[in-house]
Motif scaffolding. Structure first.
Motif, PDB file in Angstrom:
ATOM      1  N   UNK A  80      -2.185 -60.543  32.465  1.00 25.13           N
ATOM      2  CA  UNK A  80      -1.315 -59.397  32.176  1.00 25.13           C
ATOM      3  C   UNK A  80       0.156 -59.741  32.375  1.00 25.13           C
ATOM      4  N   UNK A  81       0.446 -60.660  33.284  1.00 24.82           N
ATOM      5  CA  UNK A  81       1.836 -61.007  33.573  1.00 24.82           C
ATOM      6  C   UNK A  81       2.531 -61.655  32.384  1.00 24.82           C
ATOM      7  N   UNK A  82       1.753 -62.184  31.439  1.00 23.84           N
ATOM      8  CA  UNK A  82       2.328 -62.861  30.277  1.00 23.84           C
ATOM      9  C   UNK A  82       2.487 -61.942  29.072  1.00 23.84           C
ATOM     10  N   UNK A  83       1.911 -60.752  29.136  1.00 26.30           N
ATOM     11  CA  UNK A  83       1.859 -59.892  27.952  1.00 26.30           C
ATOM     12  C   UNK A  83       3.005 -58.890  27.956  1.00 26.30           C
ATOM     13  N   UNK A  84       4.204 -59.411  27.878  1.00 21.30           N
ATOM     14  CA  UNK A  84       5.363 -58.529  27.858  1.00 21.30           C
ATOM     15  C   UNK A  84       6.471 -59.165  27.029  1.00 21.30           C
ATOM     16  N   UNK A  85       7.449 -58.332  26.668  1.00 26.06           N
ATOM     17  CA  UNK A  85       8.652 -58.792  25.991  1.00 26.06           C
ATOM     18  C   UNK A  85       9.810 -58.729  26.980  1.00 26.06           C
ATOM     19  N   UNK A  86      10.704 -59.694  26.890  1.00 25.73           N
ATOM     20  CA  UNK A  86      11.886 -59.700  27.748  1.00 25.73           C
ATOM     21  C   UNK A  86      13.011 -58.972  27.035  1.00 25.73           C
TER      22      UNK A  86
END
Length: 418
Positions: free
Chosen positions: A399-405
């Protein structure tokens, strides 16, 4: 949508997920944790129904001639349900990552903040493993992303039961919109292709699986401008060095082949030339005791041939001799997927040589490649293992990788609007 094309069906699910995406994006951390805990509870409550659905899938797969290794993937027995529930409770209690992190002050009284934003709707295509339905759903909830899930036809009954009896009611009980997580309940590979052809609706697709199908889906996604996190190939390497401890080597051979239908199993055994005459017979005997055959030169297949995907021959490993640790690491780099490799040695200098030369995703010293798993390494479930040679999520994707900056610039002291 009777008579609708695969693209139309997937688009319908994607629109429904998109319309409900705000429910997860705007939820409180307590709501997300409550949803995950409720999934764990409902797994317990629905054990009988889930067992019935899985038994029907298994019976149909056996009738169709599915191999034992693939049947093992398809099975959703009591220990696996228990493990899923334990993982969900662990994830529910995992401290959330900060949604905003101050970076530095800029000239003019401004503050730079880095924000984590959900992707939106994430597509997920995965093989016939029912447990992945829960693993993926939990990661999407924790990362505040909506999703469209598509599994292999053999697992549709089990996946449908998990979605209907566990995921939907758990989201609803936490005050979240259950439409945020969609499951394509129709069999057919055409739905996998349609999942990577929706750039306006689904901009990221996780391709969990191995082999030519996943590679083909990745290529199709690229043609349509859809980003993928792909797990195209697997197979672990075990290099037994001249300074290896025999008992350790034997143990790691056993641990690396305890399950044959998984990507992080030992696929290729490399033995250092100086000890090959002595140790090869020992390792062969260890494998034979487990019912595993050895493919040795002359090879009728590529060195890195992935036995987990070889229907009927999964209980096989390839065994070769190599001069030393550097040669072993180089062969692992050039002839295998780059998923994982272990060096078995009591010599720290040799271990460092191997680990520094090997470029793969997971590197292990006197430890099994089976540890390359989100839960075992990072104490959270994974959506898959990414082996790309590029910056970004690599290894177990969580889950920690599934985001946009997102970069936010605002006054250091925002004006008081009162």
């Amino acid at each position: 949508m009777e008579g609708a094309s695969a693209d139309e069906v997937v688009a319908m699910h994607a629109r429904a997920a998109d319309a409900a995406a705000f429910s997860l994006a705007e939820a409180s951390e307590d709501q997300l944790s409550a949803a995950l805990a409720a999934m764990a509870d409902r797994l317990d409550d629905a054990r009988v129904e889930l067992a019935d659905a899985n038994a029907a899938d298994l019976a149909a797969a056996k009738d169709a001639g599915m191999s034992p290794a693939l049947l093992d993937r398809l099975q959703l027995d009591a220990p696996r349900i228990q493990a899923l529930g334990d993982n969900l409770r662990l994830l529910a209690d995992t401290e959330p990552l900060p949604r905003e992190t101050p970076v530095r002050e800029l000239p003019g009284g401004l503050l730079l903040i880095e924000r984590r934003r959900p992707v939106g709707v994430i597509g997920v295509n995965y093989e016939a493993r029912p447990n992945v339905t829960i693993d993926v759903a939990s990661q999407l909830v924790k990362s505040r992303n909506a999703g469209v899930l598509r599994t292999g036809s053999a697992a549709i009954g089990s996946a449908g039961a998990l979605h209907r009896l566990v995921i939907e009611p758990a989201l609803r009980s936490a005050g979240l919109d259950p439409a945020a997580l969609q499951l394509i309940g129709r069999p057919g590979r055409e739905y996998a292709g349609a999942l990577v052809r929706q750039p306006e609706l689904i901009r990221l697709v996780i391709l969990r699986g191995s082999g030519e199908t996943t590679a083909a889906l990745g290529a199709e996604a690229a043609r349509h401008g859809v980003r993928v996190l792909a797990h195209a190939e697997g197979g672990g390497v075990l290099y037994v060095d001249a300074a290896a401890d025999e008992a350790t080597a034997r143990r790691l051979v056993r641990e690396g082949t305890d399950r044959l239908g998984v990507c992080n199993r030992v696929n290729l055994v490399l033995v250092a030339e100086p000890i090959a005459d002595l140790l090869e017979p020992v390792l062969r005997a260890e494998l034979a005791a487990a019912g595993i055959a050895v493919s040795a030169p002359p090879l009728a297949h590529p060195i890195g041939h992935e036995w987990a995907l070889d229907d009927g021959n999964e209980a096989t490993v390839t065994m070769l001799r190599v001069p030393d640790a550097l040669a072993a690491a180089q062969l692992a780099n050039t002839e295998t997927s780059g998923l994982a490799a272990t060096v078995v040695t009591e010599d720290a200098g040799t271990a460092r040589q191997f680990l520094d030369r090997y470029r793969g995703t997971g590197a292990f010293w006197n430890a099994t490649t089976r540890l390359l798993d989100g839960h075992k390494l990072l104490a959270v479930p994974e959506t898959g293992i990414n082996v790309d040679h590029m910056p970004g999520p690599r290894g177990p994707v969580t889950y920690a990788d599934l985001h946009l900056r997102q970069y936010l610039v605002q006054p250091v002291a925002p004006p008081d609007r009162r």
